[in-house]
Design a protein around this motif. Sequence first.
Motif, short mmCIF file in Angstrom:
data_model
loop_
_atom_site.label_atom_id
_atom_site.label_comp_id
_atom_site.label_asym_id
_atom_site.label_seq_id
_atom_site.Cartn_x
_atom_site.Cartn_y
_atom_site.Cartn_z
N SER A 262 0.83 -1.21 0.00
CA SER A 262 0.00 0.00 0.00
C SER A 262 0.87 1.26 0.00
N ALA A 263 1.93 1.26 0.83
CA ALA A 263 2.81 2.42 0.89
C ALA A 263 3.57 2.60 -0.42
N ALA A 264 3.96 1.47 -1.06
CA ALA A 264 4.71 1.56 -2.31
C ALA A 264 3.88 2.24 -3.39
N PHE A 265 2.57 1.94 -3.43
CA PHE A 265 1.72 2.54 -4.45
C PHE A 265 1.34 3.98 -4.13
N SER B 268 10.74 5.16 -6.00
CA SER B 268 9.63 5.60 -6.86
C SER B 268 9.22 4.52 -7.86
N HIS B 269 10.00 3.45 -7.98
CA HIS B 269 9.68 2.39 -8.94
C HIS B 269 9.35 1.06 -8.26
N ILE B 270 9.23 1.06 -6.93
CA ILE B 270 8.89 -0.17 -6.22
C ILE B 270 7.53 -0.70 -6.66
N ARG B 271 6.60 0.20 -6.99
CA ARG B 271 5.25 -0.24 -7.40
C ARG B 271 5.33 -1.15 -8.63
N PHE B 272 6.28 -0.87 -9.52
CA PHE B 272 6.41 -1.69 -10.73
C PHE B 272 6.98 -3.07 -10.40
N VAL B 273 7.85 -3.11 -9.40
CA VAL B 273 8.38 -4.40 -8.94
C VAL B 273 7.24 -5.25 -8.39
N VAL B 274 6.36 -4.65 -7.60
CA VAL B 274 5.23 -5.37 -7.03
C VAL B 274 4.33 -5.91 -8.12
N ARG B 275 4.05 -5.10 -9.12
CA ARG B 275 3.17 -5.53 -10.21
C ARG B 275 3.77 -6.71 -10.97
N ILE B 276 5.06 -6.66 -11.24
CA ILE B 276 5.72 -7.75 -11.96
C ILE B 276 5.77 -9.01 -11.11
N ALA B 277 6.10 -8.85 -9.82
CA ALA B 277 6.21 -10.01 -8.92
C ALA B 277 4.88 -10.74 -8.78
N VAL C 234 15.17 6.61 -23.05
CA VAL C 234 14.03 5.81 -22.59
C VAL C 234 13.85 6.06 -21.10
N ARG C 235 12.62 5.77 -20.61
CA ARG C 235 12.35 5.91 -19.19
C ARG C 235 12.96 4.74 -18.43
N LEU C 236 13.23 4.96 -17.17
CA LEU C 236 13.86 3.94 -16.34
C LEU C 236 13.03 2.67 -16.26
N VAL C 237 11.70 2.80 -16.19
CA VAL C 237 10.85 1.63 -16.05
C VAL C 237 10.98 0.69 -17.25
N SER C 238 11.14 1.26 -18.44
CA SER C 238 11.28 0.43 -19.64
C SER C 238 12.61 -0.31 -19.63
N PHE C 239 13.63 0.32 -19.08
CA PHE C 239 14.95 -0.30 -18.99
C PHE C 239 14.99 -1.33 -17.86
#
Length: 290
Positions: free
Chosen positions: A20-23, A55-64, A98-103
């Motif tokens: 919740s905090a990550a998002f 700031s990119h932890i939310r993307f880690v959660v989504r992928i995991a 490119v943006r960091l998330v894409s990399f």
Amino acid sequence: MSKEIALPALPTGSLDAYISAAFQLPMLSAEEEHGLAVRLRDHKDLRAAQTLIMSHIRFVVRIARNYNGYGLALPDLIQEGTVGLMKAVKRFDPEMGVRLVSFAVHWIKAEIHEYILKNWRIVKVATTKAQRKLFFNLRSSKKRLGWFSKEEVDRVAQDLGVKPETVLEMESRLSGQDIAFDGPLEEEDDQVTATPAGYLSDLRMEPSSLLESSDNEAHRREGLTAAMKGLDERSRKILEARWLGERKSTLHELAERFQVSAERIRQIEKSAMDKLKAQLSAGVEPYIRD
């Protein structure tokens, strides 16, 4: 120079609270991300690196979350994905366009894949490049329960660029389960599960095995004794001091004892060992192989 961006620390102890905090952490604009990446690249600014990661932890959660079906704990998957994110931030070039998330997505998935392959089973199910590719694609290729038909095997092999035999082998591995060598026995007879300990015999204390082992050991000793007698006295004493005594002498100790150089002792030892190997191979090789 980019402005300082303050991000709160993520809570520990509760997975739901962490996610919740990550998002809730603010996302970075392209300008903010570029500025932080430049600070990290040019000035080794660790606070900039921390901000990029948080700031990119939310993307880690989504992928995991996409890998929940492998039976591994989500916190562990998130942790491994975060390691991949850290590696991506370290290697990110803000000038690549490119943006960091894409990399970072490739680094995040790579770490999670490696963790799953190491921990999904006690026995590794994917060792070659083709098997690793199949491991993460075979489930999505299965449209029903049960084994593949020949047409399905050929189609999956063609889609993934592997041989049909590799598809069949991986399907068999994925369908199996780890079995404890000596599993617990159920109270009811009809619930007893067969384990390797129930049908693999222990031959260590079997009389014929003990006799064979003792006989082989005697032949080895006889062969070694006969081969040692074929050496000159100095070579025999050097080998005994180097390998057969309770305390193994050093080359320098033997050099002082025989009044030669340590290199000469090494040469004598090597020559004597070569002679021993030749005699043992010719005379007692069948016993040494056992």
